[in-house]
Design a protein around this motif. Structure first.
Motif, mmCIF file in Angstrom:
data_model
loop_
_atom_site.group_PDB
_atom_site.id
_atom_site.type_symbol
_atom_site.label_atom_id
_atom_site.label_comp_id
_atom_site.label_asym_id
_atom_site.label_seq_id
_atom_site.Cartn_x
_atom_site.Cartn_y
_atom_site.Cartn_z
ATOM 1 N N TRP A 1 0.847 -1.179 0.000
ATOM 2 C CA TRP A 1 0.000 0.000 0.000
ATOM 3 C C TRP A 1 0.893 1.243 0.000
ATOM 4 N N TRP B 1 -5.353 6.622 1.671
ATOM 5 C CA TRP B 1 -4.652 5.385 1.370
ATOM 6 C C TRP B 1 -5.111 4.843 0.024
ATOM 7 N N GLN C 1 -4.216 1.733 -3.242
ATOM 8 C CA GLN C 1 -3.529 0.501 -3.622
ATOM 9 C C GLN C 1 -3.594 0.339 -5.130
ATOM 10 N N LYS D 1 -6.665 0.538 -9.700
ATOM 11 C CA LYS D 1 -6.315 1.408 -8.583
ATOM 12 C C LYS D 1 -7.503 1.518 -7.643
ATOM 13 N N THR E 1 -4.790 -4.492 4.101
ATOM 14 C CA THR E 1 -4.864 -4.977 2.726
ATOM 15 C C THR E 1 -4.021 -6.234 2.604
ATOM 16 N N THR F 1 -2.449 -8.872 -0.637
ATOM 17 C CA THR F 1 -2.343 -9.191 -2.055
ATOM 18 C C THR F 1 -1.830 -10.609 -2.212
ATOM 19 N N LEU G 1 -6.250 -8.482 -4.763
ATOM 20 C CA LEU G 1 -6.138 -7.481 -3.705
ATOM 21 C C LEU G 1 -7.385 -7.560 -2.837
ATOM 22 N N VAL H 1 -9.160 -5.640 0.252
ATOM 23 C CA VAL H 1 -9.167 -4.408 1.047
ATOM 24 C C VAL H 1 -10.160 -4.576 2.186
#
Length: 703
Positions: free
Chosen positions: A11, A18, A20, A32, A78, A80, A104, A106
Motif C-alpha cells: 500500500w 490510502w 492501492q 487502482k 490490505t 495481495t 487485492l 481491502v
C-alpha cells in the motif's frame, strides 16, 4: 492441477488517502483503489495505459439508512496474492482452462457504525472481477439491501449492444446504439413478452457489450450469482456512468443478507481484439470448482424433439379443447374428446424416436405430454401441473421401452408456468419419476408472471429457487436445461449438471415474427459470456406458413447460417429443432448436423466483430477432427480462413457447406452449395457469406 499462492502486503499514501494498485499477470491491466475524501471506496481500471473505467464509487445503500455502507470508511488492512492453476471442465470449449490472477483484498471499517466491509479484487489477463464481502461481526449481521451503488464510469460515448433492463425477461432483440442514444431508443427496444417489467429509460441488462471509438471492446457482467439479486445497469447519460440496479422482491427490497456473506462478482472484460472477449474464461474462473464429485453421468447430448411444430402452431400442447379449466386429479381426460392436433401422442413420438435412432441422435424431447396444458398460461394458477400424469394418448412405459430398444434417451419437460411453489412441492416426485423411466435430462420452463405474486424472475428469491432445483436434480443424477430462468453467470463450473439455459431470445422468436438477421452475431458477446445457450438451431424451412398457414413469420437466416450455429453458439446440449420431414428434404445439408460434435478439446476464434460476423473453429473431444462455423450479419462478405490450427503433417477432408452466390436470408434462404477438398495446416479457404448467412465446415482427419 498446478497452483501458486504468494501473500504480500502493498500500500502507499496518496493525496486523497490510502490507495492501492494491482496489476494483471501480463502487466496490461492496472487497477487502482482508493478512498475518496469522504471515505467512499472507489476504483479505476486501465488497459495498456488507457483508462477504461474512470474513478467509480463502490458501496451499498441499506434499508436502515444509518447503517448504509457508502462512505466514512477507513482501511484496516490490505492483502495481495497471486494464484495460478489449470483445471479441467466436465464439458466445455477447452479440455483445460488456466485460472491465473493477482488479487487485492481491502478490509474496511466504517468510522461511526464500526461496520466491517471487505472488497476483493481479482485482476486477470482478460479483465477484472470484484465483489463485496460481509465478515462475521456484531454490528452488521442481518440487513436488507435498498440498492447496490457500484459504478462503472465509462471513458466515452461508446457503441453498445444492449437490451432493456427487465426484471422478468431477456427475450429481446439487441439494439446497437451509442450510450447517449439508449434513452431515445428504449421504447423501440421494448417488445411484448409473456412476462416483463422494465424499470428505466436508460436501464440495460448484462452481459453488456461495448466498443470504444478507438477499438477497445468492453464487457460488463457478473459471475457466481448465488443468494443475491440479479444486477442490471442504469445509465446516467450525462456522465456516461452506469450504476448497478438490483432486481427487487415483492416488497421492493433488493436483497436479504445474513453475514458472513458476499455478493456475486462484478466483471469487466476488456481487449483490443474482439476474439478475446469470446475466448475469455474469466466468468467461469470466478466460480467455485465442481461440487459434484462423480460427474460420470453428466454427458453432452444432441437431440430432436416434439417442439417446433407447437411453436409454429402446426400442433398443440393441449390434448383437448373441451375444458375451459382443468383441476388436477378431478378433470376427466379419459372421456374427453381429443382435438386431433395434440403432438405428444405415442405413435407420433415413436416417429421422432425412429428419426433420432436412424440419424445418431442421443435424445428426444417431448413437450405437452402431461395433463394441464388446457389452461396453463396467464391464469395466475398455483396448482397447474403435477409433472407425472400423462395425457391418455401418451403411454410413458411404452415410449420408454421403445426408446430403449432404439438406443435413444427421452428428455423430460417440466413447464412450471412460473408457479414456483407448485414446482418445489412436486420436485422430488417428478425427479423420481424421471429416474424410474430413465430420463437423464429435464428442460424446465418458467413462462409467465411468477407465483408467489409480486416476485420477479431475476429476484433473490427466484435465484435461490433455480439453484435449489439444480442441486435437487444433482441428487437424482439429472441434467438441467432451464428456460426463462435467470441468465447464467458461470455456475455451470460449480454445478456442471446445468447443461444448458435459454434465458435470451432464442429460435422460437423466428416463429413469432422473426429476430434480426445479425442476432446470432451478438449473442456470443452477451448472453453466452455467462454460459451455454439452448438456442435450438437447425431450422431448414424458413417460411413458417408452410407449417401453419395462419403464421406468416419468416426465419431471418439461411440454411448455411443455421448449420454454423452448432459451432458458433456453443452448447453441450444441441437440438436439431426442425421437423424430420424438413431434414429429409435436405439430407446433404442435414449431414453436418449429424456429424458436428457437442463437446470440445480446443477452440480457436478466427475472426469476430459484434453485430457483424463470428468465425469459430473447434476440435471435437478426443479426436483430431475440427468443425468451423461462420455467422454473418446483414452485409455480404468474403472470408479468408487459414487452417493453421490443424496438426502439421496431417491431411484432412474438408466438407464445406456455404451460401450460394444468390443466397439471402429474406429472398433465397435455402440456396447453398457443398464442396469437398483435401486440406492441410497450410491451406487457406476463401468463402462467401450472404446477408443473414454464413458457412459450416467439417474437417475430418484423412486416414
Amino acid at each position: 492441477m498446478k497452483y501458486t499462492i504468494a501473500l504480500i502486503g502493498i500500500w502507499f499514501l496518496s493525496l486523497s488517502g490510502w490507495a492501492q494498485e494491482l496489476s494483471s499477470p501480463d502487466g496490461y491491466f492496472e487497477m487502482k483503489f482508493q478512498l475518496l475524501p469522504d471515505g467512499t471506496p472507489s476504483y479505476q481500471l486501465d488497459y495498456k495505459g488507457q483508462t477504461i473505467i474512470k474513478t467509480s464509487k463502490l458501496g451499498l445503500e441499506l434499508k436502515e439508512e444509518k447503517k448504509s455502507l457508502l462512505d466514512n470508511f477507513k482501511i484496516l488492512d490490505t492483502e495481495t496474492s497471486t494464484y495460478n492453476e489449470t483445471w479441467k471442465p466436465v464439458w466445455g470449449e477447452e479440455a483445460e482452462i488456466t485460472n491465473h490472477y493477482n488479487e487485492l483484498l481491502v478490509k474496511l471499517q466504517q468510522e461511526e457504525t464500526e461496520s466491517l466491509l471487505n472488497i476483493r479484487f481479482r485482476l486477470f489477463d482478460d479483465g477484472l472481477g470484484f465483489r463485496y464481502e460481509f465478515p462475521q461481526q456484531k454490528n452488521l449481521t442481518y440487513f436488507v439491501i435498498k440498492e447496490e451503488r457500484t459504478e462503472f464510469a465509462m471513458n466515452g460515448d461508446h457503441t453498445a449492444f444492449w437490451i432493456p433492463g427487465d426484471y422478468d425477461t431477456q427475450e429481446y432483440d439487441y439494439m446497437e446504439t451509442k450510450l447517449s442514444e439508449i434513452r431515445s431508443h428504449m421504447k423501440e427496444a421494448i417488445t411484448p413478452n409473456a412476462s416483463q417489467q422494465t424499470f428505466s429509460d436508460t436501464g440495460v441488462q448484462t452481459s453488456l457489450m461495448m466498443k470504444t471509438d478507438d477499438g477497445i471492446y468492453i464487457n460488463l457482467h457478473e459471475a457466481a450469482l448465488v443468494d443475491y439479486s440479479t444486477m442490471h445497469l442504469n445509465l446516467d447519460d450525462d456522465t456516461m456512468t452506469f450504476q448497478s440496479w438490483l432486481t427487487p422482491d415483492a416488497n421492493g427490497d433488493k436483497g436479504y443478507i445474513q453475514a458472513p456473506a458476499h455478493s456475486p462478482w462484478r466483471t469487466i472484460i476488456v481487449s483490443d481484439d474482439a476474439r478475446d472477449i469470446l475466448n475469455s474464461k474469466l466468468t467461469l474462473n470466478l466460480n467455485e470448482p465442481s461440487k459434484i464429485e462423480d460427474t460420470s453421468w453428466i454427458k453432452p447430448m444432441k437431440y430432436v424433439g416434439v417442439w417446433w411444430e407447437m411453436i409454429t402452431g402446426k400442433s398443440t400442447w393441449n390434448y383437448t379443447d373441451e375444458f375451459p379449466s382443468v383441476k388436477l386429479g378431478e378433470t376427466d381426460f379419459e372421456n374427453a374428446k381429443p382435438n386431433g392436433k395434440h403432438a405428444a401422442n405415442t405413435a407420433h413420438v415413436k416417429e421422432y424416436i425412429d428419426f433420432a435412432a436412424e440419424n445418431g441422435f442421443d435424445g428426444v424431447l417431448v413437450e405437452g405430454w402431461n395433463v394441464g396444458w388446457e389452461d396453463w398460461f396467464g391464469k395466475s394458477k398455483d396448482d397447474v401441473f403435477d409433472f407425472v400424469t400423462p395425457y391418455p394418448d401418451f403411454d410413458v412405459e411404452e415410449i420408454e421401452n421403445y426408446a430403449n430398444s432404439k438406443g435413444v434417451q427421452m428428455i423430460m419437460h417440466h413447464e412450471t408456468s412460473s408457479s414456483v411453489r407448485n414446482y418445489e412441492r412436486h420436485m422430488d416426485t417428478a425427479y423420481q419419476f424421471m429416474n424410474k423411466y430413465n430420463y437423464p435430462a429435464v428442460k424446465s420452463g418458467y413462462v409467465g408472471d411468477i407465483l408467489p405474486r409480486g416476485e420477479y424472475h431475476y429476484g433473490q428469491w427466484l435465484v435461490n429457487h433455480y439453484l435449489y432445483a439444480l442441486k435437487k436434480a444433482a441428487d437424482y443424477h439429472i441434467m438441467v436445461n432451464a428456460h426463462e430462468a435467470v441468465r447464467p453467470t458461470g455456475l455451470s463450473r460449480t454445478w456442471p449438471n446445468l447443461i444448458g439455459n435459454e434465458s435470451a431470445r432464442g429460435t422460437e422468436y423466428q416463429a413469432f415474427g422473426g429476430s434480426k438477421p445479425n442476432h446470432v452475431t451478438v449473442l456470443p458477446f452477451t448472453r453466452l459470456i455467462g454460459g451455454p445457450m439452448d438456442y435450438t438451431p437447425g431450422i431448414f424451412e424458413m417460411d413458417i406458413s408452410k407449417l401453419n398457414p395462419d403464421n406468416k413469420s419468416h426465419l431471418n437466416a439461411t440454411i448455411a447460417n443455421q448449420l454454423a450455429l452448432y459451432v458458433t453458439m456453443y452448447s453441450p446440449l444441441q437440438m436439431a429443432a426442425d421437423l424430420p420431414e424438413n431434414y429429409r428434404r435436405f439430407p446433404d445439408a442435414f449431414q453436418f448436423i449429424k456429424d458436428v460434435a457437442v463437446d470440445w478439446d480446443k477452440t480457436e476464434y478466427l475472426e469476430a466483430e459484434p453485430g457483424d460476423y463470428i468465425t469459430v473453429a473447434r476440435q471435437a473431444k478426443g479426436t483430431n477432427n475440427w468443425f468451423v462455423g461462420n455467422v454473418n450479419g446483414v452485409t455480404p462478405r468474403t472470408t479468408n480462413i487459414k487452417l493453421d490450427f490443424l496438426e502439421k503433417g496431417k491431411k484432412y477432408i474438408a466438407t464445406i457447406y456455404a451460401d450460394a452466390k444468390d443466397a439471402h436470408y429474406k429472398t433465397n434462404p435455402q440456396a447453398y452449395k457443398i464442396t469437398t477438398k483435401t486440406v492441410t495446416s497450410k491451406s487457406n479457404l476463401k468463402l462467401y457469406s450472404a446477408p443473414g448467412g454464413g458457412f459450416a465446415i467439417s474437417i475430418i482427419e484423412k486416414k
